[in-house]
Scaffold this motif. Structure first.
Motif, PDB file in Angstrom:
ATOM      1  N   GLY A 289      18.793 -51.722 105.354  1.00 59.78           N
ATOM      2  CA  GLY A 289      19.833 -52.359 106.217  1.00 59.78           C
ATOM      3  C   GLY A 289      19.562 -53.352 106.678  1.00 59.78           C
ATOM      4  O   GLY A 289      18.795 -54.305 105.996  1.00 59.78           O
ATOM      5  N   VAL A 290      20.203 -53.884 107.874  1.00 58.37           N
ATOM      6  CA  VAL A 290      20.239 -55.253 108.313  1.00 58.37           C
ATOM      7  C   VAL A 290      20.203 -55.054 109.952  1.00 58.37           C
ATOM      8  O   VAL A 290      20.877 -54.281 110.252  1.00 58.37           O
ATOM      9  N   LEU A 291      19.284 -55.935 110.326  1.00 55.95           N
ATOM     10  CA  LEU A 291      19.382 -56.196 111.774  1.00 55.95           C
ATOM     11  C   LEU A 291      19.712 -57.548 111.952  1.00 55.95           C
ATOM     12  O   LEU A 291      18.965 -58.518 111.594  1.00 55.95           O
TER      13      LEU A 291
ATOM     14  N   GLY B 254      25.454 -58.989 117.816  1.00 56.34           N
ATOM     15  CA  GLY B 254      24.558 -58.401 116.846  1.00 56.34           C
ATOM     16  C   GLY B 254      25.045 -57.123 116.133  1.00 56.34           C
ATOM     17  O   GLY B 254      25.881 -56.459 116.910  1.00 56.34           O
ATOM     18  N   TYR B 255      24.295 -56.657 115.027  1.00 57.73           N
ATOM     19  CA  TYR B 255      24.513 -55.369 114.703  1.00 57.73           C
ATOM     20  C   TYR B 255      23.318 -54.838 113.931  1.00 57.73           C
ATOM     21  O   TYR B 255      22.401 -55.631 113.462  1.00 57.73           O
ATOM     22  N   PHE B 256      23.037 -53.428 113.994  1.00 59.81           N
ATOM     23  CA  PHE B 256      21.841 -52.862 113.240  1.00 59.81           C
ATOM     24  C   PHE B 256      22.636 -51.800 112.342  1.00 59.81           C
ATOM     25  O   PHE B 256      23.452 -51.002 112.816  1.00 59.81           O
ATOM     26  N   SER B 257      22.445 -52.200 111.043  1.00 62.10           N
ATOM     27  CA  SER B 257      23.127 -51.208 110.137  1.00 62.10           C
ATOM     28  C   SER B 257      22.006 -50.536 109.354  1.00 62.10           C
ATOM     29  O   SER B 257      21.122 -51.350 108.899  1.00 62.10           O
ATOM     30  N   LEU B 258      22.103 -49.221 109.087  1.00 66.28           N
ATOM     31  CA  LEU B 258      21.035 -48.646 108.585  1.00 66.28           C
ATOM     32  C   LEU B 258      21.549 -47.518 107.660  1.00 66.28           C
ATOM     33  O   LEU B 258      22.600 -46.604 108.057  1.00 66.28           O
ATOM     34  N   THR B 259      21.104 -47.583 106.442  1.00 68.17           N
ATOM     35  CA  THR B 259      21.225 -46.557 105.579  1.00 68.17           C
ATOM     36  C   THR B 259      20.006 -45.559 104.929  1.00 68.17           C
ATOM     37  O   THR B 259      18.942 -46.201 104.931  1.00 68.17           O
ATOM     38  N   MET B 260      20.220 -44.406 105.336  1.00 67.76           N
ATOM     39  CA  MET B 260      19.110 -43.783 104.664  1.00 67.76           C
ATOM     40  C   MET B 260      19.151 -42.680 103.470  1.00 67.76           C
ATOM     41  O   MET B 260      20.150 -42.334 103.308  1.00 67.76           O
TER      42      MET B 260
ATOM     43  N   THR C 265      22.990 -40.108 100.894  1.00 68.05           N
ATOM     44  CA  THR C 265      22.723 -41.210 101.833  1.00 68.05           C
ATOM     45  C   THR C 265      23.580 -40.814 103.196  1.00 68.05           C
ATOM     46  O   THR C 265      24.437 -40.286 103.065  1.00 68.05           O
ATOM     47  N   GLY C 266      23.033 -41.349 104.048  1.00 68.68           N
ATOM     48  CA  GLY C 266      23.511 -41.405 105.485  1.00 68.68           C
ATOM     49  C   GLY C 266      23.721 -42.811 106.145  1.00 68.68           C
ATOM     50  O   GLY C 266      22.687 -43.396 105.939  1.00 68.68           O
ATOM     51  N   TYR C 267      24.670 -42.931 107.018  1.00 69.40           N
ATOM     52  CA  TYR C 267      24.552 -44.269 107.519  1.00 69.40           C
ATOM     53  C   TYR C 267      25.071 -44.362 108.879  1.00 69.40           C
ATOM     54  O   TYR C 267      25.477 -43.403 109.549  1.00 69.40           O
ATOM     55  N   ALA C 268      24.482 -45.193 109.811  1.00 67.29           N
ATOM     56  CA  ALA C 268      24.805 -45.317 111.087  1.00 67.29           C
ATOM     57  C   ALA C 268      24.932 -46.934 111.294  1.00 67.29           C
ATOM     58  O   ALA C 268      24.161 -47.855 110.732  1.00 67.29           O
TER      59      ALA C 268
END
Lengths: 240, 213
Positions: free
Chosen positions: B152-154, B178-184, B192-195
């Motif tokens: 992901g990206v912070l 800002g944003y915190f994008s996270l894929t597991m 995959t899961g996304y938040a």
């Protein structure tokens, strides 16, 4: 799982690529729809429809740069102060945004929504706030109210296919789940959808608190809720 | 590195006035408007439970509008030395001269009153990369514990806008975001899961909530 119409819970962050189509039309170069000049010139999908019911009773859309969760400057492309504008109130299309040019041409009160001039496109509401009526619910509560349907955590590759009905197509990704009796049962393969936003927002049963979107269109900010809605139209299933 | 050292809003205001003096001198009797936008962006990208990239970028972009005899032109540039600014204004003048007359043209607006907005977070500006990397580290730890891969990206950003015109208008804005994008990923990317979480103030970010989603 066969495609078809499903009741859905859409997570609030799932549709950062999707809800902008309420306010712009891709088929005309992402030209804005909710400005006075477009409305008067017949270029908006809502031209001539002020006062018409376009969404469900429980949906309101404002342009409000002053909402504490919004972002961006309180002035427009020629430096005029932005005002809060109620665009859709309880499902009824109430207002478009305006500018000094629209005041000059049509006598409309300016609301501070001009783009940097010269601007042949018209005015743009850049700070949409989409809200439901009454108390909001958490995502877990929305899932708990879904008898049978799908939980959508992310849409992507969203494209507009019909600007008059605001029909968009795209795919789900990164987690699409079958929900039964308010419980997440299992993941399902990704699906393609073809869905009118106007129809979808006429079939919303409950909403969560809006969150700030994350958009490639950096100057276009939306506070968007999650929803529990009926009859979301999925047209095919991906092999993945 | 925090973003503070590179972001100095007071100097940007002075810089905007300096640029505007140059623009007015070239524009002569024509109306002139400048919009100066400064951005500072920092991204920490990670993939497959490893920190992959730290990107830091700054930009200042100038947009000049010139209007004369109901004709107007706009030219933008990212090069802000005096000669480039003068050239930009000259191009805008040329563009205005060669544009069709707008019968509805309105003179540029004068000084305006604004309702203030509070969009600037010192916490976001000062947040060191170590803090952000720590948030990412927590996500990776949770991923490893569950036999998943986190990617992901912070990202954080600071934006400052200054607008001036020859009718006396001056508008300014500064904000952070800002944003915190996270894929597991599980099963080699087949599941995959996304938040995602967005914020104006990095203090609003709850990285554990994003990870657990």
């Amino acid at each position: 799982m066969a495609p078809g119409k499903f009741d859905v819970v859409v997570d609030p962050y799932a549709w950062s690529e999707m809800l902008l189509y309420f306010a712009v039309s891709a088929s005309t170069g992402y030209s804005p729809d909710l400005g006075m000049r477009q409305y008067k010139e017949g270029r908006s999908y809502l031209s001539g429809r002020l006062g018409e019911k376009i969404l469900g009773d429980n949906i309101s859309i404002d342009d409000d740069v002053y909402d504490p969760n919004q972002a961006g400057p309180p002035f427009d492309g020629e430096g005029c102060m932005k005002s809060k504008v109620s665009l859709v109130e309880n499902g009824v299309f109430r207002n478009v945004v305006s500018s000094r040019i629209s005041q000059h041409r049509y006598g409309a009160a300016p609301t501070g929504h001009e783009l940097p001039l010269p601007n042949p496109l018209g005015e743009l509401p850049t700070n949409l706030v989409i809200r439901g009526r009454g108390a909001t619910k958490t995502s877990e509560e929305l899932i708990g109210e879904l008898d049978k349907g799908l939980l959508i955590t992310r849409f992507w590759y969203v494209r507009e296919t019909e600007p008059r009905t605001k029909t968009v197509t795209g795919m789900t990704r990164d987690g699409t789940f079958l929900v039964e009796n308010g419980q997440i049962k299992r993941p399902v393969k990704n699906l393609r959808f073809n869905q009118s936003l106007l129809e979808l927002f006429s079939k919303v049963d409950a909403l969560s608190e809006p969150v700030r979107n994350f958009s490639e269109f950096a100057q276009f900010r939306i506070l968007q809720p999650g929803i529990l809605a009926r009859d979301f139209n999925f047209t095919s299933v991906s092999p993945f | 590195m925090s973003q503070k050292m590179e972001h100095q809003p007071v100097s940007l205001r002075e810089r905007a006035h300096e640029i505007f003096r140059t623009a007015k001198a070239v524009a002569g009797k024509a109306e002139a408007e400048i919009i100066l936008v400064s951005r500072v962006d920092e991204y920490l990208r990670f993939g497959n439970n490893e920190l992959a990239q730290s990107q830091y970028s700054t930009s200042r972009n100038l947009s000049v509008r010139i209007a004369s005899e109901k004709k107007q032109g706009r030219v933008t540039t990212g090069t802000l030395d005096k000669a480039s600014i003068e050239k930009t204004v000259e191009k805008a003048i040329s563009q205005a001269r060669n544009s069709p007359e707008d019968p509805d043209y309105l003179p540029m607006p004068g000084p305006q009153k604004y309702r203030s907005v509070d969009r600037y977070s010192e916490k976001t500006v000062e947040a060191p990369a170590e803090l952000k990397a720590g948030y990412i580290g927590s996500a990776m730890d949770l991923a490893k514990k569950n036999h998943l891969l986190a990617s992901g990206v912070l990202g954080t950003s600071i934006e400052h806008v200054m607008m001036l015109n020859t009718s006396g208008l001056e508008a300014s804005y500064r904000g952070t975001g800002g944003y915190f994008s996270l894929t597991m990923d599980a099963d080699n990317g087949n599941q995959t899961g996304y938040a995602l979480s967005t914020f104006g103030d990095i203090g609003e970010l709850n990285p554990d909530e994003v990870s657990q989603t």
